[in-house]
Scaffold this motif. Structure first.
Motif, PDB file in Angstrom:
ATOM      1  N   ILE A 275      10.046   0.928   9.718  1.00 51.48           N
ATOM      2  CA  ILE A 275       9.828   0.854   7.836  1.00 51.48           C
ATOM      3  C   ILE A 275       8.384  -0.380   6.988  1.00 51.48           C
ATOM      4  O   ILE A 275       7.601  -0.285   8.621  1.00 51.48           O
ATOM      5  CB  ILE A 275      10.399  -0.180   8.565  1.00 51.48           C
ATOM      6  CG1 ILE A 275      11.152  -1.811   8.725  1.00 51.48           C
ATOM      7  CG2 ILE A 275      12.403   0.413   7.896  1.00 51.48           C
ATOM      8  CD1 ILE A 275      12.163  -2.691   9.007  1.00 51.48           C
ATOM      9  N   PRO A 276       8.159   0.361   6.406  1.00 43.57           N
ATOM     10  CA  PRO A 276       6.822   0.378   5.899  1.00 43.57           C
ATOM     11  C   PRO A 276       6.849  -0.891   5.329  1.00 43.57           C
ATOM     12  O   PRO A 276       7.674  -2.234   4.765  1.00 43.57           O
ATOM     13  CB  PRO A 276       6.377   0.919   4.944  1.00 43.57           C
ATOM     14  CG  PRO A 276       7.850   1.200   4.053  1.00 43.57           C
ATOM     15  CD  PRO A 276       8.842   1.210   5.473  1.00 43.57           C
ATOM     16  N   GLY A 277       5.206  -2.214   5.796  1.00 45.58           N
ATOM     17  CA  GLY A 277       4.748  -3.161   4.534  1.00 45.58           C
ATOM     18  C   GLY A 277       5.634  -4.705   4.986  1.00 45.58           C
ATOM     19  O   GLY A 277       5.982  -4.074   6.711  1.00 45.58           O
ATOM     20  N   GLN A 278       4.879  -6.109   5.259  1.00 48.72           N
ATOM     21  CA  GLN A 278       4.797  -6.860   5.888  1.00 48.72           C
ATOM     22  C   GLN A 278       5.835  -7.398   5.779  1.00 48.72           C
ATOM     23  O   GLN A 278       6.285  -8.061   6.952  1.00 48.72           O
ATOM     24  CB  GLN A 278       3.259  -8.041   5.392  1.00 48.72           C
ATOM     25  CG  GLN A 278       1.579  -6.960   5.413  1.00 48.72           C
ATOM     26  CD  GLN A 278       1.940  -7.011   6.918  1.00 48.72           C
ATOM     27  OE1 GLN A 278       2.159  -8.060   7.577  1.00 48.72           O
ATOM     28  NE2 GLN A 278       1.530  -6.407   7.633  1.00 48.72           N
ATOM     29  N   HIS A 279       6.187  -7.568   4.882  1.00 46.71           N
ATOM     30  CA  HIS A 279       7.820  -7.775   4.331  1.00 46.71           C
ATOM     31  C   HIS A 279       9.274  -7.381   5.161  1.00 46.71           C
ATOM     32  O   HIS A 279       9.604  -8.275   5.660  1.00 46.71           O
ATOM     33  CB  HIS A 279       8.612  -7.571   2.786  1.00 46.71           C
ATOM     34  CG  HIS A 279       8.446  -6.545   2.213  1.00 46.71           C
ATOM     35  ND1 HIS A 279       7.717  -5.314   2.249  1.00 46.71           N
ATOM     36  CD2 HIS A 279       9.335  -5.463   2.540  1.00 46.71           C
ATOM     37  CE1 HIS A 279       8.153  -4.278   2.158  1.00 46.71           C
ATOM     38  NE2 HIS A 279       9.310  -4.686   2.505  1.00 46.71           N
ATOM     39  N   GLU A 343       2.957  -4.204  -2.290  1.00 46.78           N
ATOM     40  CA  GLU A 343       1.103  -4.461  -1.314  1.00 46.78           C
ATOM     41  C   GLU A 343       1.878  -3.272  -0.136  1.00 46.78           C
ATOM     42  O   GLU A 343       1.423  -2.620   0.695  1.00 46.78           O
ATOM     43  CB  GLU A 343       2.422  -6.095  -1.141  1.00 46.78           C
ATOM     44  CG  GLU A 343       1.929  -6.374  -1.927  1.00 46.78           C
ATOM     45  CD  GLU A 343       1.829  -7.709  -1.256  1.00 46.78           C
ATOM     46  OE1 GLU A 343       0.921  -9.453  -1.853  1.00 46.78           O
ATOM     47  OE2 GLU A 343       2.934  -7.935  -0.716  1.00 46.78           O
ATOM     48  N   ALA A 344       3.238  -2.675  -0.337  1.00 48.64           N
ATOM     49  CA  ALA A 344       3.359  -1.871   0.773  1.00 48.64           C
ATOM     50  C   ALA A 344       3.117  -0.517   0.757  1.00 48.64           C
ATOM     51  O   ALA A 344       2.300   0.433   1.212  1.00 48.64           O
ATOM     52  CB  ALA A 344       5.349  -1.924   1.542  1.00 48.64           C
ATOM     53  N   MET A 345       2.935   0.219  -0.830  1.00 45.49           N
ATOM     54  CA  MET A 345       2.597   1.155  -0.802  1.00 45.49           C
ATOM     55  C   MET A 345       0.685   1.365  -0.736  1.00 45.49           C
ATOM     56  O   MET A 345       0.049   0.498  -0.918  1.00 45.49           O
ATOM     57  CB  MET A 345       2.778   1.666  -2.914  1.00 45.49           C
ATOM     58  CG  MET A 345       3.739   1.858  -2.987  1.00 45.49           C
ATOM     59  SD  MET A 345       5.020   2.703  -2.515  1.00 45.49           S
ATOM     60  CE  MET A 345       6.080   2.323  -0.849  1.00 45.49           C
ATOM     61  N   LYS A 346       0.629   2.864  -0.547  1.00 43.41           N
ATOM     62  CA  LYS A 346      -1.109   3.123  -0.415  1.00 43.41           C
ATOM     63  C   LYS A 346      -1.182   3.836  -1.232  1.00 43.41           C
ATOM     64  O   LYS A 346      -0.761   4.782  -1.851  1.00 43.41           O
ATOM     65  CB  LYS A 346      -1.221   4.001   0.876  1.00 43.41           C
ATOM     66  CG  LYS A 346      -0.702   2.767   2.409  1.00 43.41           C
ATOM     67  CD  LYS A 346      -1.113   4.123   3.447  1.00 43.41           C
ATOM     68  CE  LYS A 346      -1.007   3.180   4.515  1.00 43.41           C
ATOM     69  NZ  LYS A 346      -0.692   3.611   5.351  1.00 43.41           N
ATOM     70  N   GLY A 347      -2.370   3.807  -2.271  1.00 47.48           N
ATOM     71  CA  GLY A 347      -3.029   4.645  -3.146  1.00 47.48           C
ATOM     72  C   GLY A 347      -2.246   4.044  -4.518  1.00 47.48           C
ATOM     73  O   GLY A 347      -1.660   2.909  -4.975  1.00 47.48           O
ATOM     74  N   ASN A 348      -2.661   4.814  -5.525  1.00 46.98           N
ATOM     75  CA  ASN A 348      -2.294   4.246  -6.459  1.00 46.98           C
ATOM     76  C   ASN A 348      -0.972   4.394  -7.344  1.00 46.98           C
ATOM     77  O   ASN A 348      -0.039   5.627  -6.373  1.00 46.98           O
ATOM     78  CB  ASN A 348      -2.850   5.209  -8.142  1.00 46.98           C
ATOM     79  CG  ASN A 348      -4.544   5.295  -7.814  1.00 46.98           C
ATOM     80  OD1 ASN A 348      -4.874   4.158  -7.502  1.00 46.98           O
ATOM     81  ND2 ASN A 348      -5.462   6.310  -7.997  1.00 46.98           N
ATOM     82  N   ILE A 349      -0.243   3.538  -8.115  1.00 54.60           N
ATOM     83  CA  ILE A 349       0.924   3.588  -8.849  1.00 54.60           C
ATOM     84  C   ILE A 349       1.161   3.477  -9.648  1.00 54.60           C
ATOM     85  O   ILE A 349       0.872   3.087 -11.038  1.00 54.60           O
ATOM     86  CB  ILE A 349       1.660   2.495  -7.794  1.00 54.60           C
ATOM     87  CG1 ILE A 349       1.396   2.064  -6.894  1.00 54.60           C
ATOM     88  CG2 ILE A 349       2.987   2.346  -8.477  1.00 54.60           C
ATOM     89  CD1 ILE A 349       1.983   0.283  -5.482  1.00 54.60           C
ATOM     90  N   ASP A 370      -3.031  -5.931  -9.007  1.00 50.49           N
ATOM     91  CA  ASP A 370      -4.467  -5.739  -8.023  1.00 50.49           C
ATOM     92  C   ASP A 370      -5.473  -4.122  -8.505  1.00 50.49           C
ATOM     93  O   ASP A 370      -5.287  -3.470  -7.001  1.00 50.49           O
ATOM     94  CB  ASP A 370      -4.431  -6.501  -7.236  1.00 50.49           C
ATOM     95  CG  ASP A 370      -5.742  -6.657  -6.164  1.00 50.49           C
ATOM     96  OD1 ASP A 370      -6.555  -7.069  -6.796  1.00 50.49           O
ATOM     97  OD2 ASP A 370      -5.837  -6.284  -4.560  1.00 50.49           O
ATOM     98  N   GLY A 371      -5.309  -3.353  -9.273  1.00 53.84           N
ATOM     99  CA  GLY A 371      -6.077  -2.519  -9.543  1.00 53.84           C
ATOM    100  C   GLY A 371      -4.930  -0.977  -8.824  1.00 53.84           C
ATOM    101  O   GLY A 371      -6.227  -0.349  -9.455  1.00 53.84           O
ATOM    102  N   LYS A 372      -3.660  -1.711  -8.044  1.00 56.73           N
ATOM    103  CA  LYS A 372      -2.939  -0.546  -7.325  1.00 56.73           C
ATOM    104  C   LYS A 372      -2.404   0.969  -8.717  1.00 56.73           C
ATOM    105  O   LYS A 372      -2.086   1.444  -8.234  1.00 56.73           O
ATOM    106  CB  LYS A 372      -2.429  -0.492  -6.403  1.00 56.73           C
ATOM    107  CG  LYS A 372      -2.808  -1.420  -5.288  1.00 56.73           C
ATOM    108  CD  LYS A 372      -2.328  -1.557  -4.203  1.00 56.73           C
ATOM    109  CE  LYS A 372      -1.566  -0.569  -3.753  1.00 56.73           C
ATOM    110  NZ  LYS A 372      -0.635  -1.365  -2.491  1.00 56.73           N
ATOM    111  N   VAL A 373      -1.580  -0.741  -9.843  1.00 50.69           N
ATOM    112  CA  VAL A 373      -1.250  -0.397 -10.256  1.00 50.69           C
ATOM    113  C   VAL A 373      -1.946   0.763 -11.668  1.00 50.69           C
ATOM    114  O   VAL A 373      -1.879  -0.167 -12.893  1.00 50.69           O
ATOM    115  CB  VAL A 373      -0.014  -0.877 -11.105  1.00 50.69           C
ATOM    116  CG1 VAL A 373       1.287  -0.137 -12.219  1.00 50.69           C
ATOM    117  CG2 VAL A 373       0.822  -1.530  -9.849  1.00 50.69           C
TER     118      VAL A 373
END
Length: 452
Positions: A275-279, A343-349, A370-373
């Motif tokens: 399961i991905p992500g710090q949460h 935060e758990a996603m990699k790359g552009n959203i 933070d520039g991801k979306v």
């Protein structure tokens, strides 16, 4: 229980119907109330209630409240309804379905609460217990009424119970042998009004515990951890940021349990989690604490952690279409949950958000982009509120759509190969859907339409 007692069950959803059935089984005299009229409720349910001699108040307030020994309120029912306030003045006890299940049934309760991560942690703990061959039921806010299981549970059964603040605020005697508080961030303020009131409702999870019981709590969350001052049970902290003197933590990128004898037990590597992500790392730490201090072996905990794939509607990969990934996070029903998803996603959203307004603020949600979306696609009642917040922070790539189908089409047109279209609404679903599950399933069906 005195079988001649009179009960009023308020709300005919899943938990309300289960509560009514449980009380009928115990020979109580049962009345039910729902704001819907008889024509708005499924006919088989109405017919069943009438054949059981249940008095039905449908679309009309119940009368003669003073005759009831107790009122059982479903979680979604506001406690400030006028007839409930009147019942209080008549000293009628008001409890919830969770409390009723505890009083009527058997079994050992593990209660898991928090703003975010409840369903994932509850499901994971349930898997660990099942793999350890314990008699296990996963119940509560996860979608299975507690009374439906408690009445058939045995003394050695384990009821792994997801508990919402709505369920906990109507408990009085509920006593879990182990409980966990994952985190506390602003949510449901339309009902609780203040964060302090919300935290107080969560704190009822350990109200009746003793020093023989365990309270697993997030050391990294100051609001949650502060509540240990009110707790009599044995504290088991967990942390992904600090090495602890006792509890569950990360050391050299491995999950470690340090028990009361200061023994360090290695569970597994952080990078072995699926399961991905710090949460989700935090969810895994909490699950480790619950399971280990319930006597389950490190080997069984490790095995389950390395196999666990997560839950539906929480960072659920749906499909890849034209090189674009689609992820269903419909369970992101508040800003903090959606921040964790981003935060758990990699790359552009390309982010789909919006829904029912729980009086949340969206400043931190927008700042988490933070520039991801690269684009924000909005729907639902909160769309104007989220747009206003985004524009205030200088974010301009925003599109409003009328429904989920249009959101999915618009998002796909904005995405490029390698991007992720993420449904993480940061809001509840109740303005357009009956549940976050229905919303997530609709999203997935809209994605399937793209593939045709």
């Amino acid at each position: 229980m005195n079988q001649t007692k009179k009960y009023l069950v308020v709300g005919l959803g899943r938990s309300g119907v289960s509560a009514a059935e449980a009380l009928l089984r115990y020979g109580a005299e049962v009345s039910v109330y729902d704001k819907k009229t008889q024509d708005e409720i499924e006919a088989p349910l109405v017919n069943y209630l009438k054949t059981q001699q249940v008095t039905c108040y449908l679309g009309t307030d119940p009368s003669d409240l003073g005759r009831y020994d107790a009122i059982v309120v479903s979680p979604g029912v506001p406690l400030d309804l006028p007839f409930l306030q009147k019942a209080k003045t008549l000293d009628v006890e008001i409890i919830g379905e969770l409390e009723l299940a505890y009083r009527l049934g058997k079994g050992n309760y593990i209660a898991i609460t928090g703003t975010n991560g409840k369903t994932t942690t509850t499901t994971l703990v349930g898997e660990i217990f099942k793999n350890a061959k314990r008699k296990t039921a996963v119940v509560g806010n996860i979608g299975i009424a507690v009374t439906s299981t408690a009445l058939v549970a045995q003394d050695d059964s384990w009821l792994v119970t997801e508990c919402s603040s709505f369920q906990l605020e109507t408990t009085e005697k509920f006593h879990p042998v182990v409980c966990a508080l994952l985190n506390i961030t602003p949510d449901h303020l339309d009902r609780h009004k203040t964060l302090e009131n919300y935290a107080k409702a969560k704190a009822k999870v350990f109200k009746n515990q003793t020093e023989k019981d365990f309270f697993v709590v997030n050391y990294d969350d100051p609001v949650a951890y502060h509540l240990i001052q009110e707790c009599r049970s044995t504290i088991i902290p967990f942390s992904r940021k600090s090495i602890l003197e006792k509890g569950v933590f990360v050391k050299d990128n491995r999950i470690i349990v340090k028990d009361q004898s200061q023994n360090e037990i290695d569970i597994c590597g952080v990078d072995e989690l699926v399961i991905p992500g710090q949460h989700n790392l935090e969810n895994a730490l909490a699950a480790c604490g619950i399971a280990y201090f319930c006597g389950i072996s490190a080997e069984m905990i490790s095995k389950t952690l390395r196999e666990f794939q997560g839950v539906e509607h929480r960072l659920e990969f749906c499909a890849e279409v034209g090189g674009v990934r689609f992820v269903n996070d419909s369970k992101g029903t508040n800003p903090d949950a959606s921040i964790k998803a981003i935060e758990a996603m990699k790359g552009n959203i390309v982010l789909i958000a919006g829904g029912y307004d729980k009086n949340s603020k969206f400043d931190e949600f927008i700042q988490a982009f933070d520039g991801k979306v690269k684009a924000l696609v909005l729907l639902g009642a909160t769309a104007p509120k989220i747009r206003e917040t985004a524009e205030r922070f200088g974010y301009q790539t925003i599109f409003d759509e009328k429904d989920m189908g249009e959101c999915v089409k618009r998002s796909f047109s904005l995405a490029e190969p390698g991007d992720t279209v993420l449904l993480s609404p940061a809001c509840a679903s109740w303005d357009m859907y009956s549940s976050y599950e229905q919303r997530g399933k609709h999203f997935k069906s809209c994605v399937q339409e793209l593939e045709r």
